[in-house]
Design a protein around this motif. Structure first.
Motif, PDB file in Angstrom:
ATOM      1  N   PHE A   1      -1.131   4.305   3.064  1.00  0.00           N
ATOM      2  CA  PHE A   1      -1.486   5.631   2.549  1.00  0.00           C
ATOM      3  C   PHE A   1      -0.945   6.724   3.460  1.00  0.00           C
ATOM      4  O   PHE A   1      -0.308   7.682   3.014  1.00  0.00           O
ATOM      5  CB  PHE A   1      -3.010   5.742   2.434  1.00  0.00           C
ATOM      6  CG  PHE A   1      -3.505   7.148   2.279  1.00  0.00           C
ATOM      7  CD1 PHE A   1      -3.376   7.826   1.074  1.00  0.00           C
ATOM      8  CD2 PHE A   1      -4.105   7.808   3.345  1.00  0.00           C
ATOM      9  CE1 PHE A   1      -3.819   9.131   0.939  1.00  0.00           C
ATOM     10  CE2 PHE A   1      -4.564   9.099   3.221  1.00  0.00           C
ATOM     11  CZ  PHE A   1      -4.421   9.767   2.011  1.00  0.00           C
TER      12      PHE A   1
ATOM     13  N   GLY B   1      -2.761   7.195  10.648  1.00  0.00           N
ATOM     14  CA  GLY B   1      -2.564   5.812  10.213  1.00  0.00           C
ATOM     15  C   GLY B   1      -1.805   4.992  11.243  1.00  0.00           C
ATOM     16  O   GLY B   1      -2.118   3.822  11.477  1.00  0.00           O
TER      17      GLY B   1
ATOM     18  N   SER C   1      -6.449  -1.546   8.468  1.00  0.00           N
ATOM     19  CA  SER C   1      -5.544  -0.585   9.099  1.00  0.00           C
ATOM     20  C   SER C   1      -4.182  -0.586   8.410  1.00  0.00           C
ATOM     21  O   SER C   1      -3.522   0.457   8.325  1.00  0.00           O
ATOM     22  CB  SER C   1      -5.386  -0.902  10.587  1.00  0.00           C
ATOM     23  OG  SER C   1      -4.752  -2.146  10.788  1.00  0.00           O
TER      24      SER C   1
ATOM     25  N   TYR D   1      -4.586   1.444   5.175  1.00  0.00           N
ATOM     26  CA  TYR D   1      -4.668   2.869   5.486  1.00  0.00           C
ATOM     27  C   TYR D   1      -3.313   3.407   5.953  1.00  0.00           C
ATOM     28  O   TYR D   1      -2.932   4.534   5.599  1.00  0.00           O
ATOM     29  CB  TYR D   1      -5.725   3.126   6.554  1.00  0.00           C
ATOM     30  CG  TYR D   1      -5.831   4.592   6.909  1.00  0.00           C
ATOM     31  CD1 TYR D   1      -6.323   5.520   5.992  1.00  0.00           C
ATOM     32  CD2 TYR D   1      -5.416   5.046   8.156  1.00  0.00           C
ATOM     33  CE1 TYR D   1      -6.411   6.863   6.305  1.00  0.00           C
ATOM     34  CE2 TYR D   1      -5.491   6.400   8.484  1.00  0.00           C
ATOM     35  CZ  TYR D   1      -5.993   7.298   7.557  1.00  0.00           C
ATOM     36  OH  TYR D   1      -6.054   8.633   7.871  1.00  0.00           O
TER      37      TYR D   1
ATOM     38  N   SER E   1       0.828  -1.205   0.000  1.00  0.00           N
ATOM     39  CA  SER E   1       0.000   0.000   0.000  1.00  0.00           C
ATOM     40  C   SER E   1       0.864   1.258   0.000  1.00  0.00           C
ATOM     41  O   SER E   1       0.603   2.219  -0.722  1.00  0.00           O
ATOM     42  CB  SER E   1      -0.928  -0.005   1.224  1.00  0.00           C
ATOM     43  OG  SER E   1      -1.639   1.206   1.346  1.00  0.00           O
TER      44      SER E   1
END
Length: 311
Positions: A120, A95, A114, A117, A68
């Motif tokens: 990100f 995050g 989680s 995220y 991610s």
């Protein structure tokens, strides 16, 4: 004509001079906010493969997290431009808070979202950190009549010196709190993650005390009319470095760094440290690793390694 020139000179001489502004406070705040956030996250990350062992949940979560992170890094600059650096820093901290909170109830339904995220958020916070630190150094140099390059070096030196200690402090906390019990179970895991959650919360609070950048240094906001051109420009900026020989030479270094980090955080803690010292020993072993890493970071070997890559 002479009277006009004389008046002009008087006006220039009497013009108000902007008072020097000290931006070192913001560097202190940023450095210690990152220290708090990453001492908690770093120690939690080291425990993922040994604490969340069911169906390799911890290892898989870390893999998802960094996939991610890789993906969102391509668009992180656009998000930072749209939000502003201070807001992006605060958003990025959420995050880490969510990831540690998910470890209080580790399941596929809490850890996987989680982790996505956090990938990100991590991409946002690191782009914002570099932008904010550089902008703050430039502001400090300009308003105090100092050499810009020297100030940027000093500010970065302070930040990374403070940041380098996060592995040591966070893992010592793990060593103190965790206790191994008979049967292979570990006591204190919940208490440890609650402590880490409180520490990250304190780091987030510190971020709010950062000074916003001066308008001269702020990037222009990202309007809808410029979205297409910004995406096109971003695509070019992603591809362009691949034509730079210096960037190509750094690829093996970056790849090696990623592979050794993956080995240390996942396999080394699970397959080497835990069988020998137990889960509670992970904190002690990684504290020693963090201390050695900090010494290596400021040592001549680090400089030689990257001089080889860039030159």
């Amino acid at each position: 004509m002479d009277s006009v020139d004389e008046e002009a000179r008087l006006l220039v001489n009497n013009a108000p001079i902007s008072a020097p502004v000290n931006y070192t406070r913001d560097v202190h705040v940023l450095s210690f906010a990152f220290l708090l956030i990453f001492l908690a996250y770093g120690a939690a990350q080291n425990l993922e493969s040994t604490v969340n062992t069911e169906e390799d949940l911890g290892t898989t979560s870390l893999g998802i997290l960094y996939l991610s992170f890789t993906f969102f890094s391509l668009v992180a600059a656009l998000v930072v431009r749209a939000l502003g650096t201070k807001n992006a820093l605060i958003l990025g901290t959420t995050g880490y808070w969510l990831f540690i909170a998910a470890n209080l109830k580790p399941t596929w339904f809490t850890m996987v979202p989680s982790s996505v995220y956090l990938g990100f958020a991590a991409s946002i916070i690191w782009v914002a950190q570099g932008t904010y630190l550089t902008s703050t150094a430039r502001n400090h140099a300009r308003k105090n009549g100092l050499h810009e390059g020297t100030v940027i070096g000093n500010f970065n030196g302070e930040f990374w010196a403070v940041f380098a200690s996060h592995q040591v402090i966070g893992n010592i906390i793990s060593l103190v709190v965790l206790k191994d019990e008979a049967g292979g179970s570990t006591n204190g895991t919940t208490v440890l993650f609650i402590i880490f959650l409180c520490v990250v919360t304190l780091g987030i609070v510190l971020m709010w005390f950062l000074r916003k950048e001066d308008s001269k240094e702020e990037e222009p906001s990202l309007s809808s009319s410029s979205l297409r051109s910004s995406i096109f420009s971003l695509s070019k900026s992603v591809v362009a470095p691949l034509a730079d020989i210096r960037m190509i030479l750094t690829i093996p270094l970056i790849s090696y760094s990623g592979l050794q980090a993956a080995f240390v955080w996942a396999k080394f803690t699970k397959e080497v440290v835990t069988p020998s010292l137990g889960v509670s020993g992970v904190g002690g072993a990684m504290a020693v690793y963090g201390a050695a890493d900090a010494v290596y970071l400021v040592g001549p070997s680090f400089k030689l390694l990257f001089l080889f890559g860039f030159y």
